[in-house]
Design a protein around this motif. Sequence first.
Motif, short mmCIF file in Angstrom:
data_model
loop_
_atom_site.label_atom_id
_atom_site.label_comp_id
_atom_site.label_asym_id
_atom_site.label_seq_id
_atom_site.Cartn_x
_atom_site.Cartn_y
_atom_site.Cartn_z
N LEU A 7 0.85 -1.19 0.00
CA LEU A 7 0.00 0.00 0.00
C LEU A 7 0.89 1.25 0.00
CD1 LEU A 7 -2.75 -1.21 2.48
CD2 LEU A 7 -2.59 -1.54 0.01
N LYS A 8 0.37 2.36 0.38
CA LYS A 8 1.12 3.61 0.24
C LYS A 8 2.45 3.60 0.99
CE LYS A 8 -2.79 6.67 -0.72
NZ LYS A 8 -3.58 7.83 -0.25
N SER A 9 2.42 3.13 2.23
CA SER A 9 3.63 3.27 3.03
C SER A 9 4.07 1.98 3.73
CB SER A 9 3.42 4.36 4.10
OG SER A 9 2.31 4.04 4.93
N PHE A 10 3.36 0.88 3.50
CA PHE A 10 3.76 -0.37 4.13
C PHE A 10 3.22 -1.54 3.34
CE2 PHE A 10 -0.01 1.35 6.08
CZ PHE A 10 -0.90 0.30 6.15
N GLU A 11 3.67 -2.73 3.69
CA GLU A 11 3.29 -3.95 2.99
C GLU A 11 2.46 -4.84 3.91
OE1 GLU A 11 5.47 -7.24 0.08
OE2 GLU A 11 6.65 -6.10 1.54
N LEU A 12 1.42 -5.45 3.34
CA LEU A 12 0.56 -6.36 4.10
C LEU A 12 0.75 -7.77 3.59
CD1 LEU A 12 -2.78 -4.34 4.30
CD2 LEU A 12 -0.93 -4.44 5.97
N PHE A 13 0.64 -8.73 4.52
CA PHE A 13 0.83 -10.14 4.22
C PHE A 13 -0.43 -10.92 4.60
CE2 PHE A 13 4.82 -8.13 5.24
CZ PHE A 13 5.67 -8.56 4.23
N ALA A 14 -0.69 -12.00 3.90
CA ALA A 14 -1.86 -12.84 4.17
C ALA A 14 -1.55 -13.90 5.21
CB ALA A 14 -2.33 -13.51 2.88
N ASP A 16 -3.64 -17.06 7.67
CA ASP A 16 -4.87 -17.79 7.93
C ASP A 16 -5.55 -17.19 9.16
OD1 ASP A 16 -6.58 -19.99 9.24
OD2 ASP A 16 -6.09 -20.88 7.30
N ILE A 17 -6.86 -17.01 9.08
CA ILE A 17 -7.59 -16.35 10.16
C ILE A 17 -7.55 -17.14 11.46
CG2 ILE A 17 -9.87 -17.38 9.73
CD1 ILE A 17 -11.01 -14.48 10.08
N ASP A 18 -7.38 -18.47 11.37
CA ASP A 18 -7.36 -19.28 12.59
C ASP A 18 -6.13 -19.01 13.45
OD1 ASP A 18 -9.77 -20.51 12.06
OD2 ASP A 18 -8.88 -22.21 11.02
N GLY A 19 -5.08 -18.43 12.86
CA GLY A 19 -3.88 -18.15 13.63
C GLY A 19 -3.83 -16.76 14.23
N ILE A 20 -4.91 -16.01 14.12
CA ILE A 20 -4.95 -14.62 14.60
C ILE A 20 -5.66 -14.54 15.95
CG2 ILE A 20 -5.74 -12.29 14.08
CD1 ILE A 20 -3.57 -13.28 12.21
N ASP A 21 -5.12 -13.76 16.86
CA ASP A 21 -5.75 -13.53 18.16
C ASP A 21 -7.14 -12.95 17.93
OD1 ASP A 21 -6.59 -12.50 20.65
OD2 ASP A 21 -4.56 -11.93 21.23
N VAL A 22 -8.15 -13.58 18.53
CA VAL A 22 -9.53 -13.14 18.31
C VAL A 22 -9.75 -11.71 18.78
CG1 VAL A 22 -10.46 -13.96 20.52
CG2 VAL A 22 -11.93 -13.90 18.50
N ASN A 23 -8.98 -11.25 19.73
CA ASN A 23 -9.13 -9.87 20.20
C ASN A 23 -8.69 -8.87 19.13
OD1 ASN A 23 -10.12 -10.35 22.95
ND2 ASN A 23 -8.12 -11.28 23.28
N LEU A 24 -7.76 -9.25 18.28
CA LEU A 24 -7.35 -8.39 17.17
C LEU A 24 -8.46 -8.33 16.12
CD1 LEU A 24 -3.60 -9.42 16.74
CD2 LEU A 24 -4.54 -7.46 17.97
N GLY A 56 4.11 -6.20 8.97
CA GLY A 56 5.31 -6.93 9.38
C GLY A 56 5.43 -7.16 10.86
N ILE A 57 4.69 -6.43 11.68
CA ILE A 57 4.76 -6.65 13.13
C ILE A 57 3.46 -7.23 13.68
CG2 ILE A 57 6.53 -4.90 13.49
CD1 ILE A 57 4.37 -2.96 14.39
N GLY A 58 2.62 -7.77 12.78
CA GLY A 58 1.44 -8.51 13.22
C GLY A 58 0.18 -7.70 13.44
N ARG A 59 0.17 -6.42 13.09
CA ARG A 59 -1.04 -5.63 13.24
C ARG A 59 -2.03 -6.01 12.13
NH1 ARG A 59 1.30 0.39 13.37
NH2 ARG A 59 2.31 -0.50 11.51
#
Length: 291
Positions: A7-14, A16-24, A56-59
Amino acid sequence: MQQSVRLKSFELFAQDIDGIDVNLLHALSTSVGWPHRPKDWEMLRRAGKGIVAVDGIGRVFGSAMWFPHGDDFATIGLVITSPRTQAQGNGRWLMERVFAECGGRHLSLNATRAAYALYRSLAFVDEGIVHLHQGRVSAALPSLPRLNGHFEDLAPGRLAEIAALDLAAFGVDRLPLLELLAEQASIRVLRRDGVAVGYSMCRAFGQGHVIGPLVASNDDDAIHLAAVHLEAFAGSFMRVDTRSTGAFAAFLRRNGLSVTDTVTTMSKGRRFLNEKPREPMVFGLAGHALG
């Protein structure tokens, strides 16, 4: 398939949704004003599959889910891009990944106003309008039409009794989803001469409870199938998502559930909606993502 998007100023990575903290995930939906609780996200992750866009830092900056029903159909939902990345290509990238995962399946979704133009550009076509009825239920229900039949509670283990009814209304077999919803829902069945002619589920969701799926063949039956749950939660916050604009919708409004928003049912591939007069139809959606 492209594993990242710049995107404009950073890169996003794909991921799997099952590995993401549900609070995020909850924070993501809250950022766009959606009512999903962490528990709602957990249920949806069990019901379907999904990807999340992270930096890159998990956000978390976006999500997209799909809910397969058999080998040739799926519904799409929970397509969210954070306010910071909207209109930067994040949503299109997520949808392209969903298409790759779904293969040649026919698809359906319910588009918010914000995402409608994106879906049109991806060859989705309009089929109907869903009205979001919600609010605090009136303390006393207005008079009801004459009840033709009788009600029964349905145990989760007896869902096969309504599977054919649901198939006729929805168009594809979604018994696995009904089984999942039934873990948390109360289920009422309307019978005439011993035959199930309608059913409704009610479960906790968002700020209160949602009634859906609700399947019936006419407005009067649908009114009664909603009323049994509305009466149980008088004074509480309830939600019903429906494409009905007739007597059923009017009944919901009289009971304090006003229309707060609309979304557009869209399809890609074969036509999704198959409603026919006096035949089973979906009066109350299971949810935006689920249909």
